[in-house]
Design a protein around this motif. Structure first.
Motif, short mmCIF file in Angstrom:
data_model
loop_
_atom_site.label_atom_id
_atom_site.label_comp_id
_atom_site.label_asym_id
_atom_site.label_seq_id
_atom_site.Cartn_x
_atom_site.Cartn_y
_atom_site.Cartn_z
N PHE A 278 0.86 -1.19 0.00
CA PHE A 278 0.00 0.00 0.00
C PHE A 278 0.89 1.23 0.00
O PHE A 278 1.75 1.40 0.86
CB PHE A 278 -0.92 0.00 1.22
N THR A 279 0.70 2.10 -0.97
CA THR A 279 1.55 3.26 -1.19
C THR A 279 0.80 4.54 -0.86
O THR A 279 -0.27 4.80 -1.43
CB THR A 279 2.04 3.31 -2.65
N LEU A 280 1.34 5.31 0.06
CA LEU A 280 0.72 6.57 0.42
C LEU A 280 0.91 7.62 -0.68
O LEU A 280 1.95 7.63 -1.35
CB LEU A 280 1.33 7.11 1.72
N LEU A 281 -0.07 8.47 -0.84
CA LEU A 281 0.02 9.56 -1.79
C LEU A 281 0.33 10.85 -1.05
O LEU A 281 -0.31 11.17 -0.05
CB LEU A 281 -1.29 9.72 -2.57
N ALA A 282 1.33 11.56 -1.51
CA ALA A 282 1.71 12.81 -0.87
C ALA A 282 1.95 13.87 -1.93
O ALA A 282 2.83 13.70 -2.78
CB ALA A 282 2.97 12.60 -0.02
N PRO A 283 1.18 14.96 -1.90
CA PRO A 283 0.10 15.21 -0.94
C PRO A 283 -1.18 14.47 -1.35
O PRO A 283 -1.39 14.19 -2.54
CB PRO A 283 -0.11 16.72 -1.04
N ALA A 284 -2.02 14.15 -0.36
CA ALA A 284 -3.30 13.50 -0.64
C ALA A 284 -4.24 14.52 -1.30
O ALA A 284 -4.31 15.67 -0.90
CB ALA A 284 -3.92 12.97 0.64
N LYS A 285 -4.95 14.08 -2.31
CA LYS A 285 -5.86 14.96 -3.04
C LYS A 285 -7.31 14.63 -2.72
O LYS A 285 -7.65 13.48 -2.46
CB LYS A 285 -5.63 14.83 -4.56
N ILE A 286 -8.14 15.65 -2.75
CA ILE A 286 -9.56 15.46 -2.50
C ILE A 286 -10.25 14.98 -3.79
O ILE A 286 -10.00 15.51 -4.87
CB ILE A 286 -10.22 16.78 -2.04
N VAL A 287 -11.11 13.97 -3.66
CA VAL A 287 -11.89 13.52 -4.81
C VAL A 287 -12.91 14.61 -5.14
O VAL A 287 -13.68 15.03 -4.26
CB VAL A 287 -12.62 12.20 -4.52
N PRO A 288 -12.96 15.09 -6.36
CA PRO A 288 -13.93 16.14 -6.71
C PRO A 288 -15.35 15.58 -6.75
O PRO A 288 -15.56 14.37 -6.67
CB PRO A 288 -13.47 16.56 -8.11
N SER A 289 -16.31 16.47 -6.83
CA SER A 289 -17.69 16.05 -7.03
C SER A 289 -17.74 15.25 -8.33
O SER A 289 -17.46 15.78 -9.41
CB SER A 289 -18.61 17.28 -7.11
N LEU A 290 -18.07 13.98 -8.22
CA LEU A 290 -17.84 13.07 -9.33
C LEU A 290 -19.04 12.15 -9.54
O LEU A 290 -19.42 11.41 -8.64
CB LEU A 290 -16.60 12.23 -9.02
N PRO A 291 -19.67 12.18 -10.71
CA PRO A 291 -20.79 11.27 -10.96
C PRO A 291 -20.31 9.85 -11.21
O PRO A 291 -19.31 9.63 -11.89
CB PRO A 291 -21.45 11.86 -12.21
N LEU A 292 -21.03 8.89 -10.65
CA LEU A 292 -20.74 7.47 -10.84
C LEU A 292 -21.98 6.79 -11.41
O LEU A 292 -23.09 6.98 -10.89
CB LEU A 292 -20.37 6.81 -9.51
N THR A 293 -21.80 6.00 -12.46
CA THR A 293 -22.93 5.37 -13.14
C THR A 293 -23.11 3.94 -12.67
O THR A 293 -22.21 3.11 -12.79
CB THR A 293 -22.72 5.38 -14.66
#
Length: 212
Positions: free
Chosen positions: A55-70
């Motif tokens: 498991f690889t950490l992401l730096a910097p962590a990004k926020i998931v944008p408002s995102l539609p999922l079908t």
């Protein structure tokens, strides 16, 4: 034991066999990770991985944008609705043999930990969409997973296909952990035993972080 339990057990045994082989290969080879990612850590979340990847950490962590999922039925959800939960976002496809091994485990994980503020989001990248995915799910007897479709790569992108997609696809399958605040915390490539104690500890760490 239910059919779901049996499928998950078979999948876990398959991963264990691959882990033995992967450990042997790991003694003579190294894995190249994308630059800019924090691979080593002395504090923070507990470690989790397989013989092939960690498991690889992401730096910097990004926020998931408002995102539609079908959804499979064509209805649309928004990723923002998952705020407050730890979200395990798994990208897979019907042609991926390792995905066939991992999906029953994820199905069981959603069943056993879904009540603990965990949401497993399984996103198919199959270009043929529902006609390919539905019979595949039925064959694997997946009953608890929420499955979404992303045939155009708007959520997960391979290479530079869609730079706006928030989740890069480095391999298949690939799983991202999104914390309760909506931040993409890290990822793991390849199939993994998400029912193991190490995996549960990792997910529980991010779930409890909301209260910290």
């Amino acid at each position: 034991m239910t059919a779901s339990d049996e499928a998950a057990d078979r999948a876990r045994h398959a991963i264990a066999r691959r882990a033995v082989l992967g450990g042997m290969l790991g003694t003579v080879s190294s894995v190249m990770m994308p630059s800019g990612h924090a691979q080593a850590r002395t504090s923070g979340p507990p470690s989790f991985g397989t013989a092939r990847s960690q498991f690889t950490l992401l730096a910097p962590a990004k926020i998931v944008p408002s995102l539609p999922l079908t959804r499979l039925n064509g209805a649309t959800d928004n990723f923002a609705a998952f705020r407050g939960k730890t979200v395990l976002v798994n990208f897979w496809a019907t042609w991926c043999a390792a995905c066939r091994v991992e999906l029953p485990i994820l199905d069981r994980l959603q069943e056993t930990m879904g009540q603990k503020n965990l949401k497993v989001v399984a996103i198919s990248l199959d270009r043929n969409g529902r006609p390919a995915v539905m019979p595949f799910m039925q064959k694997l007897k997946l009953r608890h997973l929420e499955v979404y479709l992303d045939p155009e790569g708007r959520v997960g992108s391979v290479g530079n296909d869609n730079a706006a997609a928030p989740f890069p696809i480095y391999g298949m399958p690939i799983s991202y952990v999104v914390g309760p605040s909506g931040r993409i915390e890290g990822y793991l490539t390849g199939e993994a035993d998400w029912l193991s104690d190490d995996a549960r500890n990792l997910l529980s760490y991010y779930a409890s972080a909301m209260a910290g």
